[in-house]
Design an enzyme around this catalytic site. Structure first.
Site, mmCIF file in Angstrom:
data_model
loop_
_atom_site.group_PDB
_atom_site.id
_atom_site.type_symbol
_atom_site.label_atom_id
_atom_site.label_comp_id
_atom_site.label_asym_id
_atom_site.label_seq_id
_atom_site.Cartn_x
_atom_site.Cartn_y
_atom_site.Cartn_z
ATOM 1 N N ASP A 92 0.854 -1.184 0.000
ATOM 2 C CA ASP A 92 0.000 0.000 0.000
ATOM 3 C C ASP A 92 0.888 1.232 0.000
ATOM 4 O O ASP A 92 2.087 1.153 0.268
ATOM 5 C CB ASP A 92 -0.979 -0.018 1.170
ATOM 6 C CG ASP A 92 -0.299 0.022 2.532
ATOM 7 O OD1 ASP A 92 0.902 0.338 2.589
ATOM 8 O OD2 ASP A 92 -0.963 -0.266 3.528
ATOM 9 N N SER A 93 0.321 2.369 -0.318
ATOM 10 C CA SER A 93 1.130 3.572 -0.537
ATOM 11 C C SER A 93 1.531 4.274 0.749
ATOM 12 O O SER A 93 2.377 5.167 0.719
ATOM 13 C CB SER A 93 0.360 4.557 -1.410
ATOM 14 O OG SER A 93 -0.748 5.084 -0.690
ATOM 15 N N GLY A 94 0.906 3.910 1.863
ATOM 16 C CA GLY A 94 1.133 4.617 3.115
ATOM 17 C C GLY A 94 0.116 5.707 3.373
ATOM 18 O O GLY A 94 0.084 6.291 4.460
ATOM 19 N N GLY A 95 -0.747 5.983 2.403
ATOM 20 C CA GLY A 95 -1.714 7.067 2.561
ATOM 21 C C GLY A 95 -2.668 6.864 3.715
ATOM 22 O O GLY A 95 -2.970 7.809 4.456
ATOM 23 N N PHE A 96 -3.163 5.636 3.903
ATOM 24 C CA PHE A 96 -4.120 5.393 4.981
ATOM 25 C C PHE A 96 -3.468 5.597 6.343
ATOM 26 O O PHE A 96 -4.067 6.205 7.245
ATOM 27 C CB PHE A 96 -4.685 3.976 4.884
ATOM 28 C CG PHE A 96 -5.640 3.639 6.001
ATOM 29 C CD1 PHE A 96 -6.961 4.045 5.949
ATOM 30 C CD2 PHE A 96 -5.206 2.935 7.123
ATOM 31 C CE1 PHE A 96 -7.839 3.756 6.994
ATOM 32 C CE2 PHE A 96 -6.075 2.638 8.156
ATOM 33 C CZ PHE A 96 -7.390 3.048 8.089
ATOM 34 N N ASP A 147 -2.918 8.185 -2.241
ATOM 35 C CA ASP A 147 -4.239 8.810 -2.240
ATOM 36 C C ASP A 147 -4.517 9.383 -0.870
ATOM 37 O O ASP A 147 -3.781 9.130 0.088
ATOM 38 C CB ASP A 147 -5.328 7.796 -2.621
ATOM 39 C CG ASP A 147 -5.479 6.697 -1.575
ATOM 40 O OD1 ASP A 147 -4.455 6.344 -0.940
ATOM 41 O OD2 ASP A 147 -6.601 6.196 -1.396
ATOM 42 N N GLN A 190 -11.855 6.881 -4.999
ATOM 43 C CA GLN A 190 -12.322 7.549 -3.785
ATOM 44 C C GLN A 190 -13.647 8.249 -4.082
ATOM 45 O O GLN A 190 -14.229 8.066 -5.144
ATOM 46 C CB GLN A 190 -11.265 8.516 -3.262
ATOM 47 C CG GLN A 190 -10.011 7.847 -2.699
ATOM 48 C CD GLN A 190 -10.256 7.143 -1.367
ATOM 49 O OE1 GLN A 190 -11.355 7.228 -0.789
ATOM 50 N NE2 GLN A 190 -9.250 6.430 -0.871
ATOM 51 N N GLY A 217 -11.163 3.921 0.970
ATOM 52 C CA GLY A 217 -12.040 4.758 1.768
ATOM 53 C C GLY A 217 -13.264 4.066 2.313
ATOM 54 O O GLY A 217 -14.234 4.731 2.696
ATOM 55 N N ASP A 267 -7.544 -7.306 1.472
ATOM 56 C CA ASP A 267 -6.559 -7.397 2.547
ATOM 57 C C ASP A 267 -7.200 -6.892 3.820
ATOM 58 O O ASP A 267 -8.141 -6.086 3.775
ATOM 59 C CB ASP A 267 -5.315 -6.557 2.237
ATOM 60 C CG ASP A 267 -5.537 -5.075 2.569
ATOM 61 O OD1 ASP A 267 -5.126 -4.632 3.656
ATOM 62 O OD2 ASP A 267 -6.156 -4.371 1.745
#
Length: 382
Positions: A92-96, A147, A190, A217, A267
């Site tokens: 994952d991008s780390g955004g969450f 995101d 999103q 989201g 996931d």
């Protein structure tokens, strides 16, 4: 031209089963990806994860960039070699995770700056840096665009502003990623709970052209019915020939209903997090092994699964381990939960292939409702 291919073998209603082929192996879909936050699926060896039936695992950009550092992982041979997993890895991008830091982050058009939850040091994550970390340093097989996770509840205006930012970041991620033969990039839809925004987000991502499409989201407090409604609205706007990934979801019933709506990949930290809190997952719902009723229960958790943790240890023994705080209790329950989730996905794949998914879905719901009504265990929050 990417070497990734997605072939749908069968469909039953909205549900479909197939194979996502990657340079490091095939991913049977629908697929559940165990979460390896810090280069480990907590409490399990990589060979246990593989033997349980997982074809792919997920790594976490935020945590790995902080510890041990993405550049260090690169020097040590990349994430696959570092953690001893030779199959596909999605990051994952780390955004969450950055979104969840709340007061410790600052969001701008350029990206997000934040303070580490580990030592308070300041870091910056831009779309370009997110791609560099995932694809170049960690060596992920599938990278995710950076995101902004739209919060819930959220006004329409705020949801649109967030969606537009994520779309601009998606374009920058795609430009930074370029054309790669052995790696793939997924875009993230999103738009909060607003169907028209979700549809617009999906269409604009499809116009950009990604290797797969994720729905982000959700599982942020909107509830089961709303989640299903969002999927009903967004999935028809995603191309059938590309894999569809629902991020961060969820409970077994969430997986069944999302597969029914055409989702291919999932996931969630729930299997291992529940295991560390004494909870086992079953078709009848969650079971809390701390409960006194298991103190002399000689039956195993689920011998039909075939996993040693599910088959070879009594509930009484696991109850004893959990009550005593022994590490082995968390290990066995996490192992069982990962195996249960993989067993559930395998049963759904078979049901779709044999044209009986709706019957499977109805039978699952009958067991889930009955089990949930009969539970005397406290649920552990994911």
């Amino acid at each position: 031209m990417t070497v990734f291919s997605f072939d749908i073998a069968a469909a039953d209603g909205g549900a479909r089963t197939g194979v996502l082929t990657t340079p490091r192996g095939v991913i049977r879909t629908p697929a559940f990806m165990p979460v390896g936050t810090a280069a480990t699926v907590k409490a399990l060896y990589p060979d246990q994860v593989r033997a349980a039936g997982a074809d792919i695992i997920l790594g976490n950009t935020y945590h790995l960039m902080l510890r041990p550092g993405a550049e260090r992982v690169k020097r040590l041979g990349g994430l696959h070699a570092f953690m001893g997993w030779d199959g596909p890895i999605l990051t994952d991008s780390g955004g969450f995770q950055v979104w969840s830091l709340a007061g410790l982050r600052k969001l701008t058009e350029e990206g997000v700056t934040f303070r580490s939850h580990v030592d308070g040091s300041e870091h910056a994550l831009t779309p370009e840096r997110a791609i560099e970390i995932q694809a170049d340093l960690l060596g992920a097989d599938i990278s995710m665009q950076l995101d902004e996770c739209t919060p819930f509840p959220c006004t329409r205006d705020a949801a649109r502003k967030s969606m537009e930012l994520s779309l601009r970041w998606a374009a920058r991620c795609k430009a930074a990623f370029g054309v790669r033969e052995a790696q793939a990039l997924f875009g993230i839809v999103q738009g909060g709970v607003y169907g028209d925004l979700r549809a617009e987000s999906a269409q604009r991502l499809v116009d950009m052209g990604f290797d797969g499409y994720a729905v982000g989201g959700l599982a942020v407090g909107e509830g089961f019915e709303t989640m299903c409604a969002v999927l009903d609205g967004v999935v028809p706007h995603l191309p059938a020939e590309r894999p569809r990934y629902l991020m961060g979801v969820g409970k077994p019933v969430d997986l069944v209903e999302s597969v029914a709506r055409g989702i291919d990949m999932f996931d969630c930290v729930l299997p291992t997090r529940s295991g560390r809190h004494g909870q086992a997952w079953t078709d009848e719902g969650p079971v809390n092994l701390k409960n006194a009723r298991f103190a002399e229960d000689r039956e195993p958790l689920a011998p039909q699964i075939g996993c040693p943790a599910s088959r070879d240890y009594s509930k009484a023994y696991i109850h004893h381990l959990v009550r005593c705080g022994e590490y082995l209790g968390s290990m066995l329950l996490s192992w069982h939960n990962i195996a249960y989730y993989q067993h559930l996905m395998a049963r759904m794949r078979a049901a779709i292939a044999e044209g009986r998914f709706e019957a499977f879905r109805a039978e699952f719901h009958a067991r889930w409702r009955d089990g949930a009504a009969d539970q005397d265990s406290a649920s552990v929050s994911p």
